[in-house]
Design a protein around this motif. Sequence first.
Motif, PDB file in Angstrom:
ATOM      1  N   ASP A 104       0.832  -1.210   0.000  1.00 39.24           N
ATOM      2  CA  ASP A 104       0.000   0.000   0.000  1.00 39.24           C
ATOM      3  C   ASP A 104       0.865   1.259   0.000  1.00 39.24           C
ATOM      4  OD1 ASP A 104       0.923  -0.615   2.555  1.00 39.24           O
ATOM      5  OD2 ASP A 104      -0.734   0.422   3.545  1.00 39.24           O
ATOM      6  N   TYR A 108       0.724   4.423  -2.558  1.00 43.18           N
ATOM      7  CA  TYR A 108       0.650   5.789  -2.050  1.00 43.18           C
ATOM      8  C   TYR A 108       1.737   6.667  -2.658  1.00 43.18           C
ATOM      9  CZ  TYR A 108       0.702   9.640   1.325  1.00 43.18           C
ATOM     10  OH  TYR A 108       0.682  10.877   1.916  1.00 43.18           O
ATOM     11  N   PHE A 145      -4.610   7.061  -6.391  1.00 46.25           N
ATOM     12  CA  PHE A 145      -5.108   7.136  -5.016  1.00 46.25           C
ATOM     13  C   PHE A 145      -6.398   6.333  -4.868  1.00 46.25           C
ATOM     14  CE2 PHE A 145      -2.734  11.330  -4.447  1.00 46.25           C
ATOM     15  CZ  PHE A 145      -1.757  10.747  -3.665  1.00 46.25           C
ATOM     16  N   THR A 149      -7.230   3.416  -2.068  1.00 47.12           N
ATOM     17  CA  THR A 149      -8.360   3.435  -1.130  1.00 47.12           C
ATOM     18  C   THR A 149      -9.320   2.277  -1.366  1.00 47.12           C
ATOM     19  OG1 THR A 149      -9.515   4.994  -2.604  1.00 47.12           O
ATOM     20  CG2 THR A 149      -8.211   5.924  -0.799  1.00 47.12           C
ATOM     21  N   ASN A 150      -9.441   1.821  -2.627  1.00 46.50           N
ATOM     22  CA  ASN A 150     -10.346   0.704  -2.916  1.00 46.50           C
ATOM     23  C   ASN A 150      -9.755  -0.631  -2.465  1.00 46.50           C
ATOM     24  OD1 ASN A 150     -12.280   2.367  -4.075  1.00 46.50           O
ATOM     25  ND2 ASN A 150     -11.425   2.163  -6.133  1.00 46.50           N
ATOM     26  N   PRO A 153      -8.626  -0.098   2.067  1.00 45.98           N
ATOM     27  CA  PRO A 153      -9.390   0.978   2.741  1.00 45.98           C
ATOM     28  C   PRO A 153      -8.925   1.248   4.166  1.00 45.98           C
ATOM     29  CG  PRO A 153     -10.693  -1.031   2.561  1.00 45.98           C
ATOM     30  CD  PRO A 153      -9.469  -1.256   1.744  1.00 45.98           C
ATOM     31  N   ASN A 154      -8.291   0.272   4.789  1.00 46.00           N
ATOM     32  CA  ASN A 154      -7.838   0.444   6.167  1.00 46.00           C
ATOM     33  C   ASN A 154      -6.365   0.820   6.251  1.00 46.00           C
ATOM     34  OD1 ASN A 154     -10.401  -0.326   7.166  1.00 46.00           O
ATOM     35  ND2 ASN A 154      -9.850  -2.491   6.965  1.00 46.00           N
ATOM     36  N   SER A 155      -5.763   1.165   5.120  1.00 45.85           N
ATOM     37  CA  SER A 155      -4.363   1.542   5.115  1.00 45.85           C
ATOM     38  C   SER A 155      -4.153   2.842   5.893  1.00 45.85           C
ATOM     39  CB  SER A 155      -3.869   1.719   3.678  1.00 45.85           C
ATOM     40  OG  SER A 155      -2.582   2.311   3.643  1.00 45.85           O
ATOM     41  N   ALA A 158      -4.623   5.779   3.608  1.00 48.60           N
ATOM     42  CA  ALA A 158      -5.913   6.015   2.952  1.00 48.60           C
ATOM     43  C   ALA A 158      -6.517   7.375   3.293  1.00 48.60           C
ATOM     44  CB  ALA A 158      -6.880   4.887   3.299  1.00 48.60           C
ATOM     45  N   PRO A 159      -6.493   7.825   4.557  1.00 49.32           N
ATOM     46  CA  PRO A 159      -7.097   9.144   4.853  1.00 49.32           C
ATOM     47  C   PRO A 159      -6.453  10.279   4.068  1.00 49.32           C
ATOM     48  CG  PRO A 159      -6.778   7.910   6.874  1.00 49.32           C
ATOM     49  CD  PRO A 159      -6.074   7.134   5.802  1.00 49.32           C
ATOM     50  N   ALA A 161      -4.843  10.007   1.246  1.00 45.50           N
ATOM     51  CA  ALA A 161      -5.165   9.800  -0.170  1.00 45.50           C
ATOM     52  C   ALA A 161      -6.570  10.314  -0.484  1.00 45.50           C
ATOM     53  CB  ALA A 161      -5.044   8.318  -0.526  1.00 45.50           C
ATOM     54  N   LYS A 162      -7.522  10.080   0.419  1.00 42.00           N
ATOM     55  CA  LYS A 162      -8.894  10.556   0.196  1.00 42.00           C
ATOM     56  C   LYS A 162      -8.944  12.085   0.196  1.00 42.00           C
ATOM     57  CE  LYS A 162     -11.150   6.483   2.163  1.00 42.00           C
ATOM     58  NZ  LYS A 162     -11.992   5.957   3.283  1.00 42.00           N
TER      59      LYS A 162
END
Length: 329
Positions: A104, A108, A145, A149-150, A153-155, A158-159, A161-162
Amino acid sequence: MQVKHLLLIAILGLTAACSSKETVNENLGETELYQQAQQDLDNKSYTSAITKLKALESRYPFGRFAEQAQLELIYAYYRNAEPEAARSSAERFIRLHPQHPNVDYAYYLKGLASFDQDRGLLARFLPLDMTKRDPGAARDSFNEFAQLTNRYPNSRYAPDAKARMIYLRNLLAANEVHVAHYYLKREAYVAAANRGRYVVENFQQTPAVGDGLAIMTESYQRLGLTDLADTSLRTLKLNYPDHPSLVDGEFVPREKESDTRSWLSKATLGLIESEVPPPDTTQASRDVIRQYQNAEQDLPAEIRPTLRDLEQGGSKRSWWSYLTFGLFD
């Protein structure tokens, strides 16, 4: 001062490029080589770190630090302002180690490399509007990104990236609005309406949706499509009552339409324009006269008097006959 900064950066960049040929001691072991690369990263000596990490990977491809060195190499390329190399290294790592526990991180960094690809040194010193630049890198970054996230999602990444995806989505929508305004200015109303509708349909919850509705309204009004224009205007008033195109509740077009448009401007959706004709002259006659004038200017000087004599009448052919190859004699 900005120009001096840019010149200094260019000189330093060229100097660094010419002096970056570093040799790595062949007697260094795997652990020592990795530790030196880590020291270079801590000291922000990314060029030196890249050299050592590449040497580590090539000398010990199955060593205990090989996979970690590949991850560190992505980071070193990214921090050394080499986005293409960073993306290539990230793609290679993902392809070779799809089940790695830190894959992940590779996704990123790949997205970050594309995110910063248009944000080089020039953006630090020049007031560049990112919404008016080529959106290719921004679109790539958004997609990368989105993959992160897909799939994870718990990486821990991820926050961030979103958050970056929200910014990139707004940027892409604003870029579409700039293109639509360009078409409006060129009186290419069909193309402008399509761009505005694309923003409304594909970039919901972005600030550009109101602009897309305003573009649709103006384009449909220019095209004489009253029903579509009224529908777009009602939607605009309902959802964006404070939009700049609404003054006291009335819609104000952004661009002023010319009194007339040539058939060429209409046929090419405004991509090929001509000057506005005076009221007492048709566009067709102006086109013919302009073509004749351009042709006359291209003639040698010794021929022009003869052509003017022919224009004055007599038994000889007129300039119109010459211009139309006798089709209208």
